[in-house]
Enzyme design. Structure first.
Site, PDB file in Angstrom:
ATOM      1  N   ASP A 121       0.834  -1.195   0.000  1.00  0.00           N
ATOM      2  CA  ASP A 121       0.000   0.000   0.000  1.00  0.00           C
ATOM      3  C   ASP A 121       0.873   1.251   0.000  1.00  0.00           C
ATOM      4  O   ASP A 121       2.092   1.187   0.172  1.00  0.00           O
ATOM      5  CB  ASP A 121      -0.902   0.021   1.242  1.00  0.00           C
ATOM      6  N   TYR A 201       6.819 -10.265   6.586  1.00  0.00           N
ATOM      7  CA  TYR A 201       6.505  -8.870   6.836  1.00  0.00           C
ATOM      8  C   TYR A 201       6.953  -8.518   8.251  1.00  0.00           C
ATOM      9  O   TYR A 201       6.850  -9.338   9.165  1.00  0.00           O
ATOM     10  CB  TYR A 201       5.003  -8.596   6.730  1.00  0.00           C
TER      11      TYR A 201
END
Length: 365
Positions: A121, A201
């Site tokens: 994002d 992540y």
């Protein structure tokens, strides 16, 4: 046509030339044509594939091209996502995919498309994201392939801005032939999405009274009192295979637009909370694949539990429901549906704390 009256002194070759140019421009405008001084772009029909497919991945939608004659290359990319609108190319704003495709197209003087594993994002960073692209045989130095890869990497980074860098540019493994369910042999190129096995992540937070300004783009400041041990416990609940529909963004909107139901079951292998000292913590998520905004929603929900604004039982209810027969409320038609994102009132954690550390494959790439 316009009638030009020139005095005798003005009937020089230069004046006549200007008059002719002026008359020609009027003719062109009259025919409704627009001219400019930009060079004519090369014919791209030879480079654009005749068939295109829309591929739905865990966390990205990728348009791939059929270029069986192309030679596949792959690379890693690291970037500071602060100034980007995310990975995927958009009509407006900087994107990582858009900038890499632009420099590759400049380098080879033709349109070059890339496919990436994982779609980040706006504001999200990466260290070891991966992508692939196809080149033609006459664009490659066959005599010194390793030297070609090093020169290509250097030229790409010279053209890219300083907040994004490509590394480990190399040739992808050769295509493999497999038997499909109908007993037909198919040859498959190495693919950055389908050959990806895991993703790592990391989410970084600070619970200190103030956040070091030098860390403001790479770490989220958690202002409210947070029980770190409760946070650790809440995060452990994500391990395993669950339906993460209540932790994914824009699922229902995408399903309405495409007319297809998207699978939302994902596997999380490990979640580790690492104390980095001075109120700084790093949370590592090792998973198979992530839905849109899934990691940020997982982090935001766990923080709500650790701050006492959500009961852990509610989090478990959202995560461990039995399936499509359970939901928090009736839908009005006598049917009871599974939990959706609207049932989870927690906000996603801020984007700047999230980094895609690495995409793992079955080799040492």
């Amino acid at each position: 046509l316009v009638r030009l009256e020139m005095r005798p002194l003005e009937r020089s070759p230069r004046c006549i030339t200007l008059a002719i140019v002026f008359l020609l421009s009027l003719v062109i405008r009259g025919e409704g044509r627009i001219t400019n001084f930009a060079p004519v772009p090369p014919d791209t029909t030879a480079f654009v594939a005749t068939a295109r497919k829309l591929t739905q991945d865990d966390d990205c939608v990728v348009e791939t091209e059929d270029t069986p004659e192309g030679i596949r290359y792959r690379a890693r990319v690291a970037y500071d996502g602060t100034g980007f609108n995310g990975w995927q190319t958009q009509a407006k704003g900087r994107t990582i995919q858009g900038e890499i495709e632009a420099v590759l197209s400049r380098r080879f003087d033709r349109p070059v498309r890339i496919v990436g594993a994982g779609r980040t994002d706006a504001g999200v960073h990466a260290r070891g994201q991966a992508f692939h692209f196809d080149l033609y045989a006459d664009e490659i130095d066959a005599v010194d392939p390793q030297g070609f890869e090093a020169r290509l990497q250097r030229s790409l980074n010279a053209m890219l801005r300083r907040d994004v860098r490509c590394w480990n540019v190399c040739r992808a493994p050769p295509p493999v032939t497999k038997m499909n369910s109908k007993g037909i042999e198919r040859t498959h190129k190495w693919h950055v999405i389908y050959n990806a096995e895991k993703k790592l992540y990391s989410y970084r937070i600070s619970t200190a009274p103030y956040l070091d300004p030098l860390l403001r783009h790479t770490r989220a400041h958690v202002y409210d009192a947070t029980d770190v041990e409760q946070l650790r416990k809440a995060l452990q609940n994500y391990e395993g295979t669950h339906d993460f529909r209540a932790f994914a963004g824009a699922i229902e909107a995408n399903e309405r637009r495409s007319g297809k139901v998207k699978g939302t079951v994902r596997t999380v292998y490990r979640v580790d909370l690492v104390d980095e000292g001075d109120g700084k913590y790093r949370i590592d998520f090792l998973l198979k694949g992530a839905l849109y905004k899934m990691v940020r929603n997982m982090m935001g929900t766990a923080l709500e539990v650790a701050q006492g604004r959500m009961a852990e039982s509610k989090m478990l209810e959202l995560l461990h429901h039995a399936g499509p027969e359970i939901r928090s409320e009736d839908d009005g038609d006598g049917k009871v549906l599974q939990f959706v994102r609207n049932d989870n009132k927690c906000k996603p954690a801020p984007p700047q704390g999230l980094t895609l550390e690495r995409v793992f494959f079955d080799d040492d790439f």
